[in-house]
Write a protein that holds these residues in place. Structure first.
Motif, mmCIF file in Angstrom:
data_model
loop_
_atom_site.group_PDB
_atom_site.id
_atom_site.type_symbol
_atom_site.label_atom_id
_atom_site.label_comp_id
_atom_site.label_asym_id
_atom_site.label_seq_id
_atom_site.Cartn_x
_atom_site.Cartn_y
_atom_site.Cartn_z
ATOM 1 N N ARG A 98 37.160 50.574 31.445
ATOM 2 C CA ARG A 98 36.910 49.413 32.298
ATOM 3 C C ARG A 98 38.073 48.428 32.226
ATOM 4 N N CYS A 99 38.600 48.229 31.051
ATOM 5 C CA CYS A 99 39.745 47.334 30.851
ATOM 6 C C CYS A 99 40.953 47.861 31.630
ATOM 7 N N ARG A 100 41.193 49.159 31.550
ATOM 8 C CA ARG A 100 42.311 49.782 32.271
ATOM 9 C C ARG A 100 42.121 49.623 33.785
ATOM 10 N N GLU A 101 40.890 49.822 34.245
ATOM 11 C CA GLU A 101 40.604 49.706 35.671
ATOM 12 C C GLU A 101 40.884 48.290 36.175
ATOM 13 N N VAL A 102 40.423 47.287 35.428
ATOM 14 C CA VAL A 102 40.654 45.892 35.799
ATOM 15 C C VAL A 102 42.156 45.602 35.804
ATOM 16 N N PHE A 103 42.852 46.038 34.775
ATOM 17 C CA PHE A 103 44.290 45.796 34.664
ATOM 18 C C PHE A 103 45.046 46.412 35.839
ATOM 19 N N LEU A 104 44.746 47.655 36.165
ATOM 20 C CA LEU A 104 45.443 48.327 37.259
ATOM 21 C C LEU A 104 45.149 47.674 38.604
ATOM 22 N N LEU A 105 43.884 47.293 38.823
ATOM 23 C CA LEU A 105 43.549 46.606 40.076
ATOM 24 C C LEU A 105 44.306 45.293 40.197
ATOM 25 N N SER A 106 44.401 44.567 39.091
ATOM 26 C CA SER A 106 45.069 43.268 39.111
ATOM 27 C C SER A 106 46.580 43.407 39.244
ATOM 28 N N ARG A 107 47.170 44.208 38.393
ATOM 29 C CA ARG A 107 48.629 44.254 38.305
ATOM 30 C C ARG A 107 49.286 45.167 39.317
ATOM 31 N N PHE A 108 48.662 46.277 39.659
ATOM 32 C CA PHE A 108 49.321 47.234 40.537
ATOM 33 C C PHE A 108 48.809 47.194 41.965
ATOM 34 N N GLU A 109 47.616 46.670 42.163
ATOM 35 C CA GLU A 109 47.097 46.546 43.520
ATOM 36 C C GLU A 109 47.032 45.086 43.961
ATOM 37 N N SER A 110 47.424 44.175 43.071
ATOM 38 C CA SER A 110 47.486 42.734 43.364
ATOM 39 C C SER A 110 46.186 42.185 43.939
ATOM 40 N N ILE A 111 45.071 42.612 43.362
ATOM 41 C CA ILE A 111 43.767 42.130 43.795
ATOM 42 C C ILE A 111 43.403 40.922 42.937
ATOM 43 N N ALA A 112 42.899 39.885 43.570
ATOM 44 C CA ALA A 112 42.529 38.650 42.871
ATOM 45 C C ALA A 112 41.372 38.915 41.911
ATOM 46 N N ASN A 113 41.298 38.108 40.863
ATOM 47 C CA ASN A 113 40.259 38.279 39.840
ATOM 48 C C ASN A 113 38.851 38.229 40.423
ATOM 49 N N GLY A 114 38.621 37.301 41.339
ATOM 50 C CA GLY A 114 37.305 37.195 41.953
ATOM 51 C C GLY A 114 36.926 38.447 42.723
ATOM 52 N N GLU A 115 37.872 39.015 43.441
ATOM 53 C CA GLU A 115 37.622 40.245 44.200
ATOM 54 C C GLU A 115 37.360 41.424 43.258
ATOM 55 N N ILE A 116 38.098 41.483 42.160
ATOM 56 C CA ILE A 116 37.872 42.545 41.172
ATOM 57 C C ILE A 116 36.459 42.436 40.613
ATOM 58 N N ALA A 117 36.037 41.211 40.306
ATOM 59 C CA ALA A 117 34.694 40.986 39.773
ATOM 60 C C ALA A 117 33.635 41.503 40.745
ATOM 61 N N ILE A 118 33.784 41.170 42.013
ATOM 62 C CA ILE A 118 32.821 41.627 43.023
ATOM 63 C C ILE A 118 32.864 43.141 43.153
ATOM 64 N N ARG A 119 34.055 43.693 43.213
ATOM 65 C CA ARG A 119 34.215 45.140 43.395
ATOM 66 C C ARG A 119 33.598 45.932 42.241
ATOM 67 N N LEU A 120 33.750 45.423 41.008
ATOM 68 C CA LEU A 120 33.266 46.158 39.834
ATOM 69 C C LEU A 120 31.883 45.705 39.366
ATOM 70 N N GLY A 121 31.355 44.659 39.980
ATOM 71 C CA GLY A 121 30.030 44.180 39.603
ATOM 72 C C GLY A 121 29.993 43.528 38.232
ATOM 73 N N ILE A 122 31.074 42.824 37.891
ATOM 74 C CA ILE A 122 31.127 42.103 36.620
ATOM 75 C C ILE A 122 31.508 40.655 36.914
ATOM 76 N N SER A 123 31.391 39.797 35.915
ATOM 77 C CA SER A 123 31.723 38.387 36.130
ATOM 78 C C SER A 123 33.237 38.193 36.155
ATOM 79 N N ARG A 124 33.654 37.119 36.784
ATOM 80 C CA ARG A 124 35.076 36.767 36.817
ATOM 81 C C ARG A 124 35.582 36.529 35.395
ATOM 82 N N ASN A 125 34.729 35.925 34.568
ATOM 83 C CA ASN A 125 35.080 35.681 33.176
ATOM 84 C C ASN A 125 35.367 37.003 32.455
ATOM 85 N N MET A 126 34.564 38.028 32.734
ATOM 86 C CA MET A 126 34.773 39.329 32.101
ATOM 87 C C MET A 126 36.082 39.964 32.593
ATOM 88 N N VAL A 127 36.381 39.771 33.872
ATOM 89 C CA VAL A 127 37.648 40.270 34.413
ATOM 90 C C VAL A 127 38.803 39.634 33.651
#
Length: 146
Positions: A98-127
């Motif tokens: 899960r950590c790797r998935e969040v990192f790759l979405l953020s750093r390599f796909e340039s997805i905002a933290n809020g969008e990652i949270a929605i996409r993965l069904g976790i809180s922004r804080n967890m992202v």
């Protein structure tokens, strides 16, 4: 300097992490000067990393990694750049899924933290926690090798 608010937010977070780490290690007479220096370094590093990523993930076939870093390609720099990329890839592979998935979405796909949270069904804080964990892990692995 970075051209978009997502990168600026990430750079701000990285700047404050570095500032906290620096202040915990030593007394600083002019903290505002240090903060601006760290921010500038983080911004330059982020901009260089984005140039490198654009070259790495382009469809141009063979990529000249050293040219992507600073335009002054010499064989030694190319070898060093390739070794650093391999080390980074290994460090990323060591992250929990899960950590790797969040990192790759953020750093390599340039997805905002809020969008990652929605996409993965976790809180922004967890992202943000996953990103901090990933960054600290990659930094630790990098420092172990130098």
């Amino acid at each position: 300097m970075l051209g978009n608010p997502v990168d600026a937010a990430d750079a701000t977070q990285e700047t404050y992490l570095r500032m906290i780490a620096a202040l915990s290690r030593t007394h600083v007479e002019h903290p505002s000067a240090l903060l601006f220096r760290i921010a500038r370094n983080v911004a330059l590093r982020t901009r260089n990393r984005h140039r490198l990523e654009r070259c790495l993930f382009s469809d141009n076939g063979e990529v000249d990694l050293a040219d992507a870093v600073d335009g002054l390609a010499v064989p030694e720099r190319q070898v060093i750049a390739r070794q650093e990329l391999k080390r980074l890839a290994l460090a990323i592979d060591e992250l929990p899924p899960r950590c790797r998935e969040v990192f790759l979405l953020s750093r390599f796909e340039s997805i905002a933290n809020g969008e990652i949270a929605i996409r993965l069904g976790i809180s922004r804080n967890m992202v943000e926690k996953h990103l901090i964990k990933a960054l600290l892990h990659c930094r630790a692995r990098q420092s172990e090798l130098f």
